[in-house]
Each structure stands twice: as structure tokens, then as C-alpha cells.
Write a protein that holds these residues in place. Structure first.
Motif, short mmCIF file in Angstrom:
data_model
loop_
_atom_site.label_atom_id
_atom_site.label_comp_id
_atom_site.label_asym_id
_atom_site.label_seq_id
_atom_site.Cartn_x
_atom_site.Cartn_y
_atom_site.Cartn_z
N VAL A 44 -8.47 12.83 16.21
CA VAL A 44 -7.42 11.99 15.67
C VAL A 44 -6.91 12.65 14.41
CG1 VAL A 44 -6.86 9.71 14.76
CG2 VAL A 44 -8.53 9.94 16.59
N ARG A 45 -5.60 12.82 14.34
CA ARG A 45 -5.01 13.45 13.15
C ARG A 45 -4.82 12.42 12.04
NH1 ARG A 45 -2.45 18.38 13.81
NH2 ARG A 45 -2.52 19.14 15.95
N GLY A 46 -4.84 12.92 10.82
CA GLY A 46 -4.58 12.05 9.68
C GLY A 46 -5.84 11.47 9.09
N ARG A 47 -5.71 11.10 7.85
CA ARG A 47 -6.86 10.54 7.14
C ARG A 47 -7.17 9.14 7.62
NH1 ARG A 47 -6.42 9.92 0.82
NH2 ARG A 47 -5.35 8.06 1.53
N GLY A 48 -6.14 8.39 7.93
CA GLY A 48 -6.36 7.07 8.50
C GLY A 48 -6.76 5.99 7.53
N SER A 49 -6.46 6.18 6.26
CA SER A 49 -6.82 5.12 5.31
C SER A 49 -5.61 4.22 5.10
CB SER A 49 -7.23 5.72 3.97
OG SER A 49 -6.13 6.32 3.35
N GLY A 50 -5.85 3.06 4.64
CA GLY A 50 -4.77 2.16 4.32
C GLY A 50 -4.79 0.89 5.14
N ARG A 51 -3.81 0.06 4.85
CA ARG A 51 -3.74 -1.25 5.47
C ARG A 51 -2.30 -1.76 5.38
NH1 ARG A 51 -6.95 -5.11 6.82
NH2 ARG A 51 -6.36 -7.26 6.53
N VAL A 52 -1.89 -2.50 6.38
CA VAL A 52 -0.58 -3.14 6.37
C VAL A 52 -0.81 -4.64 6.45
CG1 VAL A 52 1.61 -3.43 7.59
CG2 VAL A 52 0.53 -1.19 7.51
N SER A 53 -0.21 -5.38 5.53
CA SER A 53 -0.33 -6.83 5.51
C SER A 53 1.05 -7.46 5.61
CB SER A 53 -1.00 -7.31 4.21
OG SER A 53 -2.29 -6.77 4.10
N MET A 54 1.11 -8.61 6.25
CA MET A 54 2.36 -9.32 6.40
C MET A 54 2.10 -10.81 6.27
SD MET A 54 5.02 -9.54 9.56
CE MET A 54 4.21 -10.88 10.39
N ALA A 55 3.00 -11.51 5.60
CA ALA A 55 2.98 -12.96 5.54
C ALA A 55 4.32 -13.42 6.11
CB ALA A 55 2.80 -13.46 4.11
N GLY A 56 4.30 -14.45 6.92
CA GLY A 56 5.53 -14.89 7.54
C GLY A 56 5.69 -16.39 7.51
N MET A 57 6.94 -16.83 7.49
CA MET A 57 7.26 -18.25 7.53
C MET A 57 8.30 -18.47 8.63
SD MET A 57 7.66 -19.05 3.49
CE MET A 57 7.12 -20.74 3.45
N THR A 58 7.98 -19.33 9.57
CA THR A 58 8.95 -19.73 10.58
C THR A 58 9.46 -21.12 10.21
OG1 THR A 58 7.20 -20.60 12.00
CG2 THR A 58 7.94 -18.36 12.42
#
Length: 119
Positions: A44-58
Motif C-alpha cells: 500500500v502506497r502512502g503513509r496512511g495517517s490522518g482522519r476525515v470527520s463530517m457533521a451533517g444536518m438534514t
């Protein structure tokens, strides 16, 4: 939502559902079957660190089209970078939705610790 039967209908407001989600950007590691004596290797290429967060309102209101509000935050592990959303981010999201919708809102959200903070 018949008139007088619910808070949102009585106030001619919006029913708003809020939730948050996150996904790690670290690639998954897994084991698989291979011939005896030769272990399969997946690179697998890349360091692979990090995170994506999302908050949503419908947002829903009878006679109106539904609306969606969402901020996205990417975390790369840098110094003084927030990992996720804090109470100020949720406050700003509710204020933004209320301002853009232009009428009262009835907010329905989960029991996430940050959302029931006294602040």
C-alpha cells in the motif's frame, strides 16, 4: 406534522436531524489465503495517517424542499490541529442552519458527549 400536534408545526419551523461520522485514512491490513510456503504480500502506497470527520444536518419542513448542511474536517496529525469537531463547531453549524433557513428549528441529535456540553 398537523398544526398544533408538534412543536415544529406549531412554530412553523424546521425539523433538523444532526449526526457526525469519521473515517480513518489508514489503509486496512488483512490476511488472506495463499499457497503453502508463500505468504501473499499486498503493498500500500502512502503513509496512511490522518482522519476525515463530517457533521451533517438534514432539515425538513412540509411544503419545502429538504436541505443539507455539512462541514468536513481533515486531520493530518499536524501540531495544534483539531482531530474532530468541538462544541464551537456544532454551535456554528446550528447558527448557520438557523440563519439560512430563516425560521425556528427543532433540533434532534444523538447522545454524543460534545453535543450535550453545558457550553
Amino acid at each position: 406534522m398537523a398544526a398544533g400536534k408538534s412543536t415544529a408545526a406549531a412554530n412553523s419551523g424546521w425539523v433538523v436531524f444532526e449526526d457526525e461520522a469519521g473515517q480513518s485514512m489508514t489503509p486496512p491490513r488483512a490476511r488472506t489465503w495463499g499457497r503453502k510456503g508463500s505468504t501473499p504480500v499486498v503493498r500500500v502506497r502512502g503513509r496512511g495517517s490522518g482522519r476525515v470527520s463530517m457533521a451533517g444536518m438534514t432539515c425538513y419542513k412540509p411544503g419545502e424542499r429538504s436541505r443539507l448542511f455539512y462541514p468536513i474536517r481533515e486531520y493530518r496529525g499536524r501540531k495544534n490541529e483539531p482531530k474532530g469537531f468541538g462544541w464551537k463547531d456544532y454551535r456554528d453549524l446550528v447558527i448557520r442552519a438557523h440563519t439560512l433557513l430563516g425560521s425556528p428549528i427543532v433540533l434532534v441529535w444523538d447522545n454524543y458527549a460534545c453535543t450535550w456540553s453545558r457550553r
